[in-house]
Design an enzyme around this catalytic site. Structure first.
Site, PDB file in Angstrom:
ATOM      1  N   SER A 251       0.802  -1.229   0.000  1.00 11.82           N
ATOM      2  CA  SER A 251       0.000   0.000   0.000  1.00 11.82           C
ATOM      3  C   SER A 251       0.832   1.275   0.000  1.00 11.82           C
ATOM      4  CB  SER A 251      -0.937   0.010   1.213  1.00 11.82           C
ATOM      5  OG  SER A 251      -0.189  -0.111   2.419  1.00 11.82           O
TER       6      SER A 251
ATOM      7  N   ASP B  46      -1.973   9.098  10.176  1.00 13.46           N
ATOM      8  CA  ASP B  46      -1.427   7.828   9.672  1.00 13.46           C
ATOM      9  C   ASP B  46       0.083   8.010   9.526  1.00 13.46           C
ATOM     10  OD1 ASP B  46      -0.567   5.634   8.183  1.00 13.46           O
ATOM     11  OD2 ASP B  46      -2.283   5.670   6.835  1.00 13.46           O
TER      12      ASP B  46
ATOM     13  N   HIS C  42       1.447   5.572   5.758  1.00 16.03           N
ATOM     14  CA  HIS C  42       1.100   5.737   4.351  1.00 16.03           C
ATOM     15  C   HIS C  42       1.319   7.175   3.873  1.00 16.03           C
ATOM     16  CE1 HIS C  42      -1.219   2.135   5.564  1.00 16.03           C
ATOM     17  NE2 HIS C  42      -0.778   1.708   4.384  1.00 16.03           N
TER      18      HIS C  42
END
Length: 392
Positions: free
Chosen positions: A189, A357, A360
């Site tokens: 990801s 986050d 990411h």
């Protein structure tokens, strides 16, 4: 006697002229370019309308192989994306495909989905685009046609959701059925594509790498997907697709390890290393160049002296050892990104990640990571990379 000979010669001459003229008449060739608008609604100007019930036949040269497994559905886009067809049965090896007769050669295929949460595009029995997300998502890919027909479908990216197709554009690029030089990317990801490609808030560095690639020399095919582990990339279809097309002169950049370290994925570091080794060997056997990359750390990996460091994360040491053992280039993105994050400081680093986050990157962060990857590969002597960011 002479009159008979003259008549015979005249007949032969006339026949030759007629047959010669017939031979020069144009033959109706198979089209090399198409624009299809799927669904039961109005057809967008310049497109060919295709309903779920339209079965393939040799006269039209296109249609569904098994229309009984297709369904017309609504879609929330505009123009050709205002309706769609749903693939009721699917899978990379499924025969429930949309078929188009095409002269052999290299084609660019542009896909527009209908209302779909997450879907994969497959053609010729392998993955082509991984995990398109969001309604009316659009992406494209190159594909060589060698058997006179494209067989394409939308298949499972997320269990329990509909897999729909609104529009398809097919354009011939070359008579030669060989893809342009390609940079293939494998990862998770932090690497994969997010949609819309040109404006997503979250992004993987593989999505932004084309900004630092000479796209006249290379195309970029990002085969990374969220949550991926080494075993999954090797066994579940992504490596299979890559091996079908990769060739001498191509690159394969592989970055995994983040999810492999998660106990739920049951992959020891030794197992991870050997699965990665197997993929390296398979791609090298195709004559392509393999590049291993270590994952960057978290945004918060700063020590008390304000230095960003995460050198013990994500099975990094095994990736370094594998690169040396298999004699392949290495991008130590873990260390390179840490040096960059240290140079800009904690707050600026946090601003390169998604809000709340620490793992990411957002679009700006993915751009910086892509730049670091490209710069390092250029320094190592791999061609095709540019220093200045460009629009793609």
């Amino acid at each position: 006697m002479k009159k008979g000979i003259i008549k015979a010669l005249s007949f032969i001459l006339m026949t030759t002229i007629i047959l010669g003229g017939m031979a020069s008449l144009p033959v109706k060739a198979e089209p090399s370019n198409y624009k299809f608008d799927f669904g039961a609604g109005s057809v967008e100007k310049g497109y060919i309308g295709v309903s779920a019930s339209d079965k393939y036949n040799e006269k039209t040269r296109y249609g569904f192989n098994t229309p009984e497994n297709m369904r017309n559905v609504a879609a929330s886009g505009t123009g050709a994306a205002s309706d769609a067809v749903q693939f009721v049965t699917y899978g990379t090896k499924s025969t429930n495909t949309f078929n188009v007769d095409l002269p052999n050669g290299l084609y660019e295929v542009k896909v527009t989905l209908g209302n779909t949460a997450r879907a994969i595009i497959a053609a010729e029995g392998v993955y082509q685009i991984i995990n398109m997300t969001g309604n009316s998502a659009t992406d494209s890919f190159q594909i060589p046609i060698t058997d006179g027909q494209l067989n394409i479908l939308v298949t499972e990216g997320k269990v329990g959701t509909a897999f729909t197709l609104s529009a398809l554009e097919i354009n011939k690029l070359s008579h030669h059925p060989v893809t342009n030089r390609t940079i293939y990317i494998g990862g998770d990801s932090t690497v994969c594509n997010y949609y819309p490609l040109s404006g997503s808030v979250q992004a993987g560095w593989g999505q932004l790498l084309p900004q630092f690639v000479d796209t006249d020399a290379f195309q970029v095919r990002n085969m990374a997907s969220g949550g991926q582990i080494a075993r999954g990339f090797r066994n579940d279809g992504q490596l299979e697709a890559l091996l079908k097309y990769i060739k001498p002169g191509d690159y394969f950049i592989l970055q995994l390890g983040i999810n492999d370290t998660n106990p739920k994925n049951n992959t020891t570091e030794a197992e991870f290393k050997e699965i990665m080794r197997d993929m390296v060997k398979q791609v090298k056997a195709k004559g392509a160049t393999v590049v291993l990359s270590t994952p960057q750390g978290r945004a918060t990996d700063f020590n008390s002296e304000g230095v960003h460091t995460s050198v013990n994360r994500w099975y990094r040491h095994s990736i370094l050892a594998l690169a040396q053992e298999e004699n392949v280039p290495l991008v130590d993105l873990n260390v390179l990104s840490s040096a960059y994050f240290t140079s800009i400081g904690r707050e600026a680093t946090l601003a390169l990640y998604m809000k709340g986050d620490t793992l990411h990157p957002n679009r700006a962060g993915a751009t910086e990571l892509a730049r670091i990857v490209a710069e390092d590969l250029k320094k190592q002597g791999l061609n095709g990379f540019v220093e200045e960011k460009k629009e793609v």
